[in-house]
Write a protein that holds these residues in place. Structure first.
Motif, short mmCIF file in Angstrom:
data_model
loop_
_atom_site.label_atom_id
_atom_site.label_comp_id
_atom_site.label_asym_id
_atom_site.label_seq_id
_atom_site.Cartn_x
_atom_site.Cartn_y
_atom_site.Cartn_z
N LYS A 97 0.83 -1.22 0.00
CA LYS A 97 0.00 0.00 0.00
C LYS A 97 0.86 1.26 0.00
O LYS A 97 0.46 2.30 -0.54
CB LYS A 97 -0.93 -0.01 1.22
N GLN A 98 2.03 1.17 0.64
CA GLN A 98 2.94 2.33 0.63
C GLN A 98 3.46 2.58 -0.78
O GLN A 98 3.68 3.71 -1.18
CB GLN A 98 4.11 2.09 1.59
N LYS A 99 3.62 1.48 -1.52
CA LYS A 99 4.14 1.60 -2.89
C LYS A 99 3.03 1.94 -3.88
O LYS A 99 3.23 2.70 -4.80
CB LYS A 99 4.81 0.28 -3.31
N GLN A 100 1.85 1.33 -3.68
CA GLN A 100 0.72 1.53 -4.59
C GLN A 100 -0.55 1.73 -3.77
O GLN A 100 -1.22 0.76 -3.42
CB GLN A 100 0.53 0.29 -5.48
N LYS A 101 -0.81 2.98 -3.49
CA LYS A 101 -1.93 3.28 -2.58
C LYS A 101 -3.27 2.78 -3.13
O LYS A 101 -4.16 2.36 -2.39
CB LYS A 101 -1.98 4.79 -2.35
N ALA A 102 -3.42 2.82 -4.48
CA ALA A 102 -4.73 2.53 -5.07
C ALA A 102 -4.98 1.04 -5.29
O ALA A 102 -6.06 0.66 -5.75
CB ALA A 102 -4.86 3.26 -6.39
N VAL A 103 -4.01 0.19 -4.98
CA VAL A 103 -4.17 -1.24 -5.28
C VAL A 103 -5.35 -1.82 -4.49
O VAL A 103 -5.59 -1.46 -3.33
CB VAL A 103 -2.86 -2.01 -4.96
N THR A 104 -6.11 -2.69 -5.16
CA THR A 104 -7.21 -3.39 -4.48
C THR A 104 -6.64 -4.69 -3.91
O THR A 104 -5.98 -5.44 -4.62
CB THR A 104 -8.34 -3.71 -5.47
N ALA A 105 -6.88 -4.92 -2.61
CA ALA A 105 -6.25 -6.07 -1.97
C ALA A 105 -7.28 -6.97 -1.29
O ALA A 105 -8.27 -6.49 -0.74
CB ALA A 105 -5.22 -5.59 -0.95
N PHE A 106 -7.02 -8.27 -1.36
CA PHE A 106 -7.83 -9.25 -0.64
C PHE A 106 -6.89 -10.14 0.17
O PHE A 106 -5.84 -10.56 -0.33
CB PHE A 106 -8.63 -10.12 -1.62
N LEU A 107 -7.26 -10.39 1.41
CA LEU A 107 -6.48 -11.31 2.23
C LEU A 107 -7.18 -12.67 2.22
O LEU A 107 -8.40 -12.74 2.40
CB LEU A 107 -6.37 -10.79 3.67
N ILE A 108 -6.41 -13.71 1.98
CA ILE A 108 -6.97 -15.07 1.96
C ILE A 108 -6.32 -15.84 3.09
O ILE A 108 -5.08 -15.96 3.15
CB ILE A 108 -6.71 -15.74 0.60
N THR A 109 -7.11 -16.34 4.02
CA THR A 109 -6.55 -16.92 5.23
C THR A 109 -7.33 -18.14 5.72
O THR A 109 -8.52 -18.27 5.41
CB THR A 109 -6.52 -15.85 6.37
N ALA A 110 -6.64 -18.98 6.47
CA ALA A 110 -7.33 -20.12 7.09
C ALA A 110 -8.11 -19.70 8.33
O ALA A 110 -8.96 -20.42 8.81
CB ALA A 110 -6.31 -21.20 7.46
N TYR A 111 -7.80 -18.51 8.87
CA TYR A 111 -8.48 -18.02 10.07
C TYR A 111 -9.07 -16.64 9.81
O TYR A 111 -8.40 -15.63 10.04
CB TYR A 111 -7.53 -17.87 11.27
N ALA A 112 -10.30 -16.59 9.34
CA ALA A 112 -10.89 -15.29 8.99
C ALA A 112 -11.15 -14.45 10.23
O ALA A 112 -11.21 -13.22 10.15
CB ALA A 112 -12.20 -15.50 8.23
N GLY A 113 -11.26 -15.08 11.38
CA GLY A 113 -11.57 -14.32 12.60
C GLY A 113 -10.33 -13.85 13.33
O GLY A 113 -10.42 -13.33 14.44
N SER A 114 -9.17 -13.99 12.75
CA SER A 114 -7.93 -13.67 13.46
C SER A 114 -7.69 -12.16 13.54
O SER A 114 -8.28 -11.38 12.79
CB SER A 114 -6.74 -14.34 12.77
N THR A 115 -6.80 -11.78 14.44
CA THR A 115 -6.46 -10.36 14.53
C THR A 115 -5.73 -9.92 13.27
O THR A 115 -5.82 -8.77 12.86
CB THR A 115 -5.57 -10.10 15.76
N GLY A 116 -4.99 -10.86 12.66
CA GLY A 116 -4.28 -10.53 11.41
C GLY A 116 -5.26 -10.12 10.32
O GLY A 116 -4.99 -9.21 9.54
N ALA A 117 -6.41 -10.80 10.29
CA ALA A 117 -7.43 -10.46 9.29
C ALA A 117 -7.95 -9.05 9.53
O ALA A 117 -8.14 -8.25 8.60
CB ALA A 117 -8.57 -11.47 9.37
N GLN A 118 -8.17 -8.73 10.79
CA GLN A 118 -8.65 -7.39 11.13
C GLN A 118 -7.59 -6.34 10.78
O GLN A 118 -7.91 -5.26 10.28
CB GLN A 118 -8.98 -7.33 12.63
N ASP A 119 -6.32 -6.69 11.03
CA ASP A 119 -5.23 -5.79 10.67
C ASP A 119 -5.28 -5.46 9.18
O ASP A 119 -5.13 -4.31 8.77
CB ASP A 119 -3.86 -6.43 10.98
N ALA A 120 -5.48 -6.52 8.37
CA ALA A 120 -5.50 -6.33 6.92
C ALA A 120 -6.62 -5.38 6.50
O ALA A 120 -6.43 -4.50 5.64
CB ALA A 120 -5.65 -7.68 6.23
N LEU A 121 -7.78 -5.54 7.15
CA LEU A 121 -8.90 -4.63 6.83
C LEU A 121 -8.56 -3.20 7.23
O LEU A 121 -8.86 -2.25 6.50
CB LEU A 121 -10.17 -5.09 7.55
#
Lengths: 148, 394
Positions: A97-121
């Motif tokens: 995001k620092q390099k490309q602010k406009a990029v659309t991103a999706f996180l794919i994870t085995a634990y959707a409820g994790s704090t890491g998932a929230q971080d990504a959002l």
């Protein structure tokens, strides 16, 4: 399963439901997508699916290779695995995001409820998808990103 | 006794705070002091000549003559010369607690008994109050203890749930990744427009491979949960350790320092299971030293058990991770499933052994396998301990 979608529009639900619609969908110019996942088979399947529907796809198996790719050519969309050997998906997204602010991103994870998932959002991921992903749902998101 | 002494005794009787009553061997009151009047509400002049049992409640009133006769016959004192707390009865019928001290005296050949009686109503009330307070306190202690037990049970439950959560998280990761590959490949096979026969075969093979991967996870978990009973034999651990080291792929920069002793007693263990333990530890030691280092093999024995230690000069284990290293599906390795040390612990438990781990971040770790000793033989040919057979059915 999507944990949360920040900017979902009606277009997300307008996924072609038959072959003719898909053909029209495929005739459009498609985004460049970067897939980053250390699970080689997932990368291969995802690449084939997205390639088949006309996206330009690059895959890498770790975060450092992903950053090299981002530096080489900008991507419209990044699909990031969360748990990777050298860096987690949220940390990788922060750098991208620092390099490309406009990029659309999706996180794919085995634990959707994790704090890491929230971080990504919080960093700016459009949605978090839990493995095994719903491919139709993902294609809807990608179509939506393309129209944005 | 001279006149002055008599006068003194009379004065003491007259002024004593406690009631003093003298009876004969038939229980008839011979003498009572004025304090008796205040205590029992009687007139001393009326009391003298009456049986002392009028100052007692039922059933002692009826039994008192018997008490006296019993003492006079057997000489066994229950109260005389001892003193005890009893219940007194006032003239108005009311009862009160009193302390009675009885002494036996002999005057002109006549056996008399002198009782000194003190009202202990206030003392008993205080005792009762104290007892009530003790009861309340005891009740509170019991309630608090019950609360603590409940809190402890809650804590154990929460801890179990946390462990379950961690294990579930590990299972989720190990199973959802191959499921994702299966689902995406299945989607491709069902929907791809440009699927070549080669691509179709590739995706089918991928699905088959990922199903096997999930099966492997489930099998490994089942192995931890339902490890077969060991068939314990008396064996030398040293050649097994050396064989595992030899067959493990070790990079050239990892050096082996074999300090295993020349003579060493046999241990009791399952020769199929324990190599798995050693293999897991050797591999972990290797993986902890990606830039090279030294793996030291050593052994110790005492009367009951012996130990084999595998020491590495790797990255070490953090205090945070130390408590979790034998937890199923916990791994600090990127490619690790997190079952190696869980299986190791399960095998050692079944073989009546244990795993000891010492580690220092940056300096490395020492994994020590402790097993029951078979005998003190050094050549491995001596007989097993007589109780070896017990292990076969455990």
């Amino acid at each position: 399963m999507a944990l949360r979608l920040k900017s979902l529009t009606l277009a997300s639900f307008l996924i072609p439901s038959n072959r003719n619609d898909w053909d029209r969908h495929l005739s459009a110019k498609h985004n460049r997508i970067l897939i980053v996942d250390d699970h080689q088979d997932i990368c291969a399947s995802m690449r084939d699916i997205l390639d088949d529907v006309g996206y330009e796809v690059v895959v890498t198996g770790n975060a450092n290779d992903a950053l090299e790719q981002v530096d080489l050519t900008p991507f419209d969309v990044v699909l990031l695995d969360y748990q990777m050997p050298d860096m987690n998906g949220a940390a990788l997204l922060r750098i991208i995001k620092q390099k490309q602010k406009a990029v659309t991103a999706f996180l794919i994870t085995a634990y959707a409820g994790s704090t890491g998932a929230q971080d990504a959002l919080n960093i700016g991921a459009t949605a978090v998808l839990q493995k095994p992903i719903n491919v139709v749902e993902l294609l809807g998101y990608l179509a939506d990103a393309e129209r944005a | 006794m001279d006149k002055q002494s008599r006068a003194l005794l009379a004065a003491i009787m007259e002024t004593a705070v406690d009631s003093i009553i003298v009876i004969d061997s038939a229980g008839i009151v011979q003498l009572a002091n004025p304090a008796t009047e205040a205590l029992f509400g009687v007139v001393v002049a009326d009391l003298v000549g009456q049986n002392v049992n009028v100052l007692m409640p039922t059933p002692h009133q009826e039994a008192h003559d018997g008490y006296l006769r019993n003492y006079l016959t057997t000489g066994v004192a229950k109260i005389i010369g001892i003193g005890r707390e009893v219940i007194g009865r006032r003239k108005d019928g009311s009862e009160f607690p009193l302390h009675l001290a009885v002494s036996e005296i002999s005057v002109d050949g006549q056996r008399l008994f002198a009782g000194i009686i003190r009202d202990i109503t206030h003392l008993k009330a205080a005792e009762t109050k104290l007892q009530e307070m003790n009861d309340v306190l005891e009740q509170r202690v019991q309630e608090r203890t019950a609360e603590l037990h409940a809190a402890q049970a809650d804590l154990i439950r929460v801890e179990k749930l946390a462990t379950l959560g961690q294990v579930s998280g590990g299972i989720a990761h190990e199973i959802r990744n191959p499921l994702n590959a299966i689902k995406t490949s299945a989607y491709y096979l069902l929907n791809a427009k440009h699927a070549t026969p080669e691509k179709v075969a590739e995706h089918l093979e991928r699905i088959d491979r990922q199903v096997s991967s999930i099966d492997h996870v489930v099998t490994a978990l089942s192995d931890v949960a339902r490890l077969p009973d060991p068939h314990v034999e008396s064996c030398d651990l040293r050649p097994i350790v050396r064989e595992v080291v030899r067959e493990t792929s070790l990079p050239s920069q990892v050096l082996i320092d074999d300090q295993l002793p020349v003579t060493f007693p046999n241990a009791l263990f399952d020769t199929k299971q324990i190599p798995i333990v050693i293999r897991n530890i050797i591999r972990n030691a290797r993986d902890s030293m990606p830039d090279g280092g030294t793996m030291t093999l050593s052994a110790l024995a005492n009367n009951d058990e012996l130990s084999i230690s595998i020491k590495d000069t790797g990255c070490g284990i953090s205090a945070e991770n130390m408590s979790r290293i034998t937890e199923p599906l916990f791994s600090t390795k990127q490619a690790g499933m997190g079952l190696g040390l869980a299986i190791t612990k399960a095998i050692l438990d079944k073989n009546r052994g244990r795993l000891e781990v010492a580690s220092s971040m940056g300096d490395g770790s020492t994994f020590t396998i402790v097993l029951p000793v078979a005998n003190r033989s050094t050549d491995g040919s001596a007989a097993e301990k007589p109780d070896t057979g017990k292990f076969l059915n455990t």
